[in-house]
Design a protein around this motif. Structure first.
Motif, PDB file in Angstrom:
ATOM      1  N   GLY A  92      -2.452  39.301  -8.073  1.00 23.84           N
ATOM      2  CA  GLY A  92      -2.058  40.839  -7.671  1.00 23.84           C
ATOM      3  C   GLY A  92      -3.205  41.481  -6.951  1.00 23.84           C
ATOM      4  O   GLY A  92      -3.151  42.708  -6.946  1.00 23.84           O
ATOM      5  N   GLU A 208       9.435  46.373 -12.516  1.00 23.33           N
ATOM      6  CA  GLU A 208       8.490  45.933 -11.334  1.00 23.33           C
ATOM      7  C   GLU A 208       8.352  46.950 -10.483  1.00 23.33           C
ATOM      8  O   GLU A 208       7.031  47.100  -9.923  1.00 23.33           O
ATOM      9  N   LEU A 211       4.959  48.995 -11.380  1.00 26.57           N
ATOM     10  CA  LEU A 211       3.805  48.193 -10.652  1.00 26.57           C
ATOM     11  C   LEU A 211       3.535  48.136  -9.343  1.00 26.57           C
ATOM     12  O   LEU A 211       2.301  48.333  -8.850  1.00 26.57           O
ATOM     13  N   SER A 234       0.438  39.321 -17.668  1.00 24.03           N
ATOM     14  CA  SER A 234       0.915  40.547 -18.364  1.00 24.03           C
ATOM     15  C   SER A 234      -0.120  41.654 -18.810  1.00 24.03           C
ATOM     16  O   SER A 234       0.151  42.847 -18.616  1.00 24.03           O
ATOM     17  N   ASP A 237      -1.225  43.135 -15.642  1.00 15.85           N
ATOM     18  CA  ASP A 237      -0.218  44.238 -15.236  1.00 15.85           C
ATOM     19  C   ASP A 237      -0.404  45.608 -16.003  1.00 15.85           C
ATOM     20  O   ASP A 237      -0.292  46.634 -15.418  1.00 15.85           O
TER      21      ASP A 237
END
Length: 519
Positions: A92, A208, A211, A234, A237
């Motif tokens: 990410g 989603e 995020l 996770s 996130d």
């Protein structure tokens, strides 16, 4: 043939007893453990990266002096890096080059090593960044009124510039940062997996699209409302999400990061603060860890971690530096932020305890100080009035103490809260012991809001408009130098923190579902 078999039997070694087998097995396991531990230490040392110590400012605050028992407080700067290098983009980090820092916590471990507080500094805070060293060896010029997280990006390298961030924190706080630790996405994800996951909580369902707002649609469910355990991707996130909760701000995300760290510490301490627990965690973390030269070995890292084993969960606090919005950015609130740094400088816990006091003292009983006898402070509101209304309130600041410079400091606090300063001057008559906010007809509500900026202030009618008449209580809380002792005397205890600051702190044993957002 018979003779040959007999001879072979004669040469066989006698069977070992059960006791001998146990001894040999124990010795073998011990040898393997020692060799394995040595190999792990070697790997840890190989994993750890250090940044250039010469990049630290030459003009630094003095290191904290040991107390009467030889104990010294420690300040550690924790930086979360979203570096795009080292495979982090897969987690990410994005596709752009360079490194950014969206998380910064100054951890103050008190001299008694039984209390600790982590102060989150919002990435959008407007601060002064001093001269910093570039990768080419040159030094930048000082920058004023710039975003705090831009310090980490100075030089635009994949490794970031932790030394520059440390310089900025020392400039901001006047506290010596003893150590700096940078963890990137890979290291963070690996740590959460090494402890078997961390319990978190969400106040609402997260998808989603929360995020990644650029997704353009809601997307699949990432987290259901309520408690759950997360690890790896996770967990990453969870600490990165900011939209879909509260006002979608970085301040709210900071609160969830504090809750996450509380749960992580709780998980580690529940397993035992010993090498058996800490070595696997260190092995996971050090693969993506950058530290200052003073922490550049596995032994030093583990020694620091072990030094925290006696800190009770309830005595580990997290809070965000006193702040307010300034347009799309964040401004620090004075004098609250100054009192916070002064408290840490004096090794005072946020509820007023002296952590440098003799160990025999009851830690549950706050140390009495002259400041503690002041009238109970009203809880100040970081946003005492909506900005549009506050700007319409004209406030005069009058100094009744005879000490120079206090009127200007008070005016800064008034202006910083969004009010209009009508003038600054000296009050007529005898000096006052306590600060008073006077108001004219129809101005009581505004006066009460202004009074919240001055802990212990009283409100009373008098004159026109709103006037703040400063008393000696304000002078005591705002000495000429909050960190320097008065000439010829010992240093005085700093003023107690406003309840709006101390009351907003999270303990590591708090409910993981409480205080998760802002707005």
């Amino acid at each position: 043939m018979a003779d040959g078999r007999a001879e072979g039997r004669a040469k066989r070694k006698p069977k070992r007893s059960t006791k001998e087998k146990v001894l040999w097995a124990t010795a073998s396991c011990t040898a393997l453990a020692v060799l394995g531990g040595g190999a792990l230490y070697y790997r840890l040392n190989s994993n750890i990266s250090t940044f250039d110590g010469d990049a630290l400012s030459k003009d630094r605050p003095e290191a904290a002096a040991p107390d009467a028992q030889g104990r010294t407080p420690v300040n550690v700067l924790l930086i979360g890096s979203d570096s795009r290098g080292n495979g982090n983009s897969d987690l990410g980090g994005g596709g752009d080059g360079g490194a950014r820092s969206d998380t910064a916590i100054l951890l103050h471990v008190y001299a008694d090593h039984k209390h600790a507080v982590g102060i989150s500094i919002p990435r959008d805070s407007l601060v002064t960044i001093p001269s910093c060293k570039l990768p080419n060896g040159k030094w930048t010029k000082e920058q004023t009124n710039v975003m705090f997280n831009s310090a980490f990006s100075v030089g635009d390298s994949d490794q970031g510039n932790p030394a520059c961030t440390q310089n900025a924190v020392e400039k901001l706080t006047n506290l010596r940062v003893d150590h700096t630790i940078v963890v990137d996405f890979n290291g963070f994800a690996s740590m959460t997996t090494a402890v078997g996951g961390v319990e978190v909580c969400l106040p609402t369902d997260i998808h989603e699209g929360d995020l990644n707002p650029n997704l353009g649609h809601k997307g699949k469910l990432l987290f259901a409302k309520g408690k759950q355990k997360v690890e790896g991707q996770s967990a990453l996130d969870y600490v990165r999400v900011r939209h879909g909760i509260g006002d979608g701000s970085d301040i709210g995300r900071t609160k969830r990061q504090q809750a996450f760290l509380s749960s992580l510490i709780k998980e580690v301490k529940s397993r035992g603060m010993d090498p058996t627990t800490l070595l696997p965690l260190a092995d996971a973390a050090t693969r993506s860890l950058t530290v200052d030269p003073g922490l550049g070995s596995a032994a030093k890292l583990l020694s620091f971690a072990m030094s925290l084993k006696d800190v009770d969960l309830h005595d580990i606090k997290f809070l965000t530096v006193p702040w307010r919005y300034e347009g799309p950015r964040v401004a620090l609130v004075h004098p609250d932020v100054d009192q916070l740094w002064a408290a840490l400088k004096a090794d005072r816990t946020i509820d007023g305890q002296d952590a440098s006091a003799p160990a025999a003292a009851d830690p549950a009983t706050p140390t009495a100080t002259p400041a503690a006898t002041a009238p109970a402070a009203a809880a100040p509101d970081p946003t005492p009035a909506p900005a549009a209304k506050a700007a319409d309130v004209k406030v005069s600041v009058l100094n009744s103490t005879g000490e120079t410079g206090l009127g200007g400091r008070a005016a800064e606090a008034v202006k910083g809260a969004g009010y209009t300063v009508a003038g600054v001057g000296n009050a007529a008559g005898k000096p006052r012991s306590t600060t008073v906010v006077e108001y004219g007809t129809g101005e009581r509500t505004a006066a009460e809001a202004v009074a919240k900026l001055f802990p212990g202030a009283t409100v009373q009618p008098g004159g026109r408009g709103v006037s703040v008449v400063l008393g000696h209580d304000f002078a005591a809380a705002n000495p000429a130098s909050v960190n320097a002792p008065p000439p010829g005397g010992a240093a005085t205890a700093p003023a107690p923190l406003p309840t709006s600051v101390s009351g907003a702190a999270r303990s590591a044993d708090d409910d993981p579902c409480a205080n998760l957002s802002y707005g």
